[in-house]
Design a protein around this motif. Structure first.
Motif, mmCIF file in Angstrom:
data_model
loop_
_atom_site.group_PDB
_atom_site.id
_atom_site.type_symbol
_atom_site.label_atom_id
_atom_site.label_comp_id
_atom_site.label_asym_id
_atom_site.label_seq_id
_atom_site.Cartn_x
_atom_site.Cartn_y
_atom_site.Cartn_z
ATOM 1 N N LEU A 158 0.846 -1.187 0.000
ATOM 2 C CA LEU A 158 0.000 0.000 0.000
ATOM 3 C C LEU A 158 0.879 1.232 0.000
ATOM 4 O O LEU A 158 1.805 1.348 0.805
ATOM 5 N N VAL A 159 0.598 2.175 -0.896
ATOM 6 C CA VAL A 159 1.281 3.460 -0.879
ATOM 7 C C VAL A 159 0.241 4.540 -0.655
ATOM 8 O O VAL A 159 -0.831 4.545 -1.276
ATOM 9 N N ILE A 160 0.554 5.463 0.283
ATOM 10 C CA ILE A 160 -0.366 6.519 0.686
ATOM 11 C C ILE A 160 0.410 7.838 0.776
ATOM 12 O O ILE A 160 1.628 7.863 0.631
ATOM 13 N N ASN A 161 -0.317 8.902 1.037
ATOM 14 C CA ASN A 161 0.306 10.186 1.356
ATOM 15 C C ASN A 161 0.321 10.308 2.874
ATOM 16 O O ASN A 161 -0.688 10.624 3.498
ATOM 17 N N ALA A 162 1.481 10.014 3.472
ATOM 18 C CA ALA A 162 1.638 10.151 4.921
ATOM 19 C C ALA A 162 2.584 11.308 5.233
ATOM 20 O O ALA A 162 3.392 11.234 6.163
ATOM 21 N N SER A 163 2.479 12.373 4.463
ATOM 22 C CA SER A 163 3.281 13.570 4.731
ATOM 23 C C SER A 163 2.813 14.229 6.029
ATOM 24 O O SER A 163 1.711 13.952 6.530
ATOM 25 N N ARG A 164 3.645 15.100 6.579
ATOM 26 C CA ARG A 164 3.259 15.830 7.794
ATOM 27 C C ARG A 164 1.962 16.605 7.567
ATOM 28 O O ARG A 164 1.110 16.669 8.455
ATOM 29 N N GLU A 165 1.805 17.173 6.381
ATOM 30 C CA GLU A 165 0.609 17.961 6.072
ATOM 31 C C GLU A 165 -0.640 17.084 6.077
ATOM 32 O O GLU A 165 -1.687 17.476 6.607
ATOM 33 N N VAL B 179 1.133 1.144 -9.832
ATOM 34 C CA VAL B 179 1.279 1.091 -8.373
ATOM 35 C C VAL B 179 2.686 0.639 -7.995
ATOM 36 O O VAL B 179 3.305 1.203 -7.085
ATOM 37 N N GLU B 180 3.217 -0.357 -8.689
ATOM 38 C CA GLU B 180 4.573 -0.833 -8.389
ATOM 39 C C GLU B 180 5.596 0.279 -8.603
ATOM 40 O O GLU B 180 6.519 0.455 -7.786
ATOM 41 N N ASP B 181 5.455 1.039 -9.679
ATOM 42 C CA ASP B 181 6.377 2.154 -9.926
ATOM 43 C C ASP B 181 6.248 3.218 -8.835
ATOM 44 O O ASP B 181 7.254 3.795 -8.385
ATOM 45 N N THR B 182 5.016 3.478 -8.401
ATOM 46 C CA THR B 182 4.783 4.456 -7.339
ATOM 47 C C THR B 182 5.399 3.982 -6.025
ATOM 48 O O THR B 182 5.996 4.767 -5.275
ATOM 49 N N LEU B 183 5.277 2.686 -5.746
ATOM 50 C CA LEU B 183 5.878 2.123 -4.540
ATOM 51 C C LEU B 183 7.394 2.300 -4.540
ATOM 52 O O LEU B 183 7.994 2.583 -3.498
ATOM 53 N N ARG B 184 8.004 2.137 -5.704
ATOM 54 C CA ARG B 184 9.464 2.292 -5.776
ATOM 55 C C ARG B 184 9.893 3.723 -5.488
ATOM 56 O O ARG B 184 10.987 3.956 -4.955
ATOM 57 N N ASP B 185 9.036 4.678 -5.833
ATOM 58 C CA ASP B 185 9.348 6.089 -5.567
ATOM 59 C C ASP B 185 9.037 6.494 -4.126
ATOM 60 O O ASP B 185 9.438 7.579 -3.685
#
Length: 199
Positions: free
Chosen positions: A91-98, A171-177
């Motif tokens: 799973l990739v999410i936006n877990a930024s401080r903001e 999704v796999e490419d996004t996970l790598r980033d």
């Protein structure tokens, strides 16, 4: 030809139909019947999910994995909505401080999924919502959150092999980033969440 069906989009079922398919056969692998007559390459589903798509998303995620999900925001309800994600899934999410400060992404939800063995990563620039199993892909607007359950959403569900493959690659490419979320990083995010809860 008697009984010949017209190609196009079938509004009652939310599916595409092929001019050359036999009656009783679901859908052509290609949406262009002159390129590949029905029966030569199999059949697919293409379905539009309007308001309240989460029951269908959750049901789809029960299917055979591996499961790969890119969803911008993971709210407190996220682990329930993604309850079929398990060890080996990613799973990739936006877990930024903001995102955490605004309570769009929940550190507690991240911890719950990590405790199931889900590989959770963060990419601050993420805005996509893509859900992929071994044979299905869902793409649209729904975050894994209570707000999404109350909002007007729009999603497309399909088992068309090319789309599923390309969605998985995305999704796999996004996970790598993306960056792994370590225990230390998660503690930091909990502090950000708590500080903004008191603000």
């Amino acid at each position: 030809m008697r009984g010949r069906l017209k190609a196009g989009f079938d509004m009652p079922t939310g599916r595409f139909r092929c001019a050359n398919r036999p009656r009783g056969v679901a859908l052509c692998e290609t949406l262009h019947p002159r390129r590949a007559p029905c029966g030569t390459v199999g059949c697919v589903t293409v379905q539009f999910l309007g308001d309240k798509p989460w029951p269908k998303i959750s049901t789809t995620l029960r299917r055979r994995g591996p499961r790969r999900v890119a969803v911008a925001f993971l709210g407190i309800d996220g682990p329930h909505l993604l309850r079929h994600l398990a060890a080996g899934d990613k799973l990739v999410i936006n877990a930024s401080r903001e995102a955490v400060a605004s309570h769009a992404t929940s550190p507690a939800a991240i911890h719950t999924l990590q405790s199931r063995g889900v590989d959770v990563r963060s990419l601050a620039e993420l805005h996509a919502k893509v859900f992929v199993t071994a044979e299905w892909a869902i793409v649209g607007s729904a975050n894994a959150s209570a707000n999404s359950q109350r909002s007007s959403e729009a999603m497309i569900l399909t088992d068309q092999k090319t789309v599923v493959r390309e969605a998985r690659t995305f999704v796999e490419d996004t996970l790598r980033d993306a960056d792994p979320i370590s225990a230390a990083r998660l503690d930091e995010l909990r502090r950000v969440w708590d500080e903004n809860a008191r603000a």
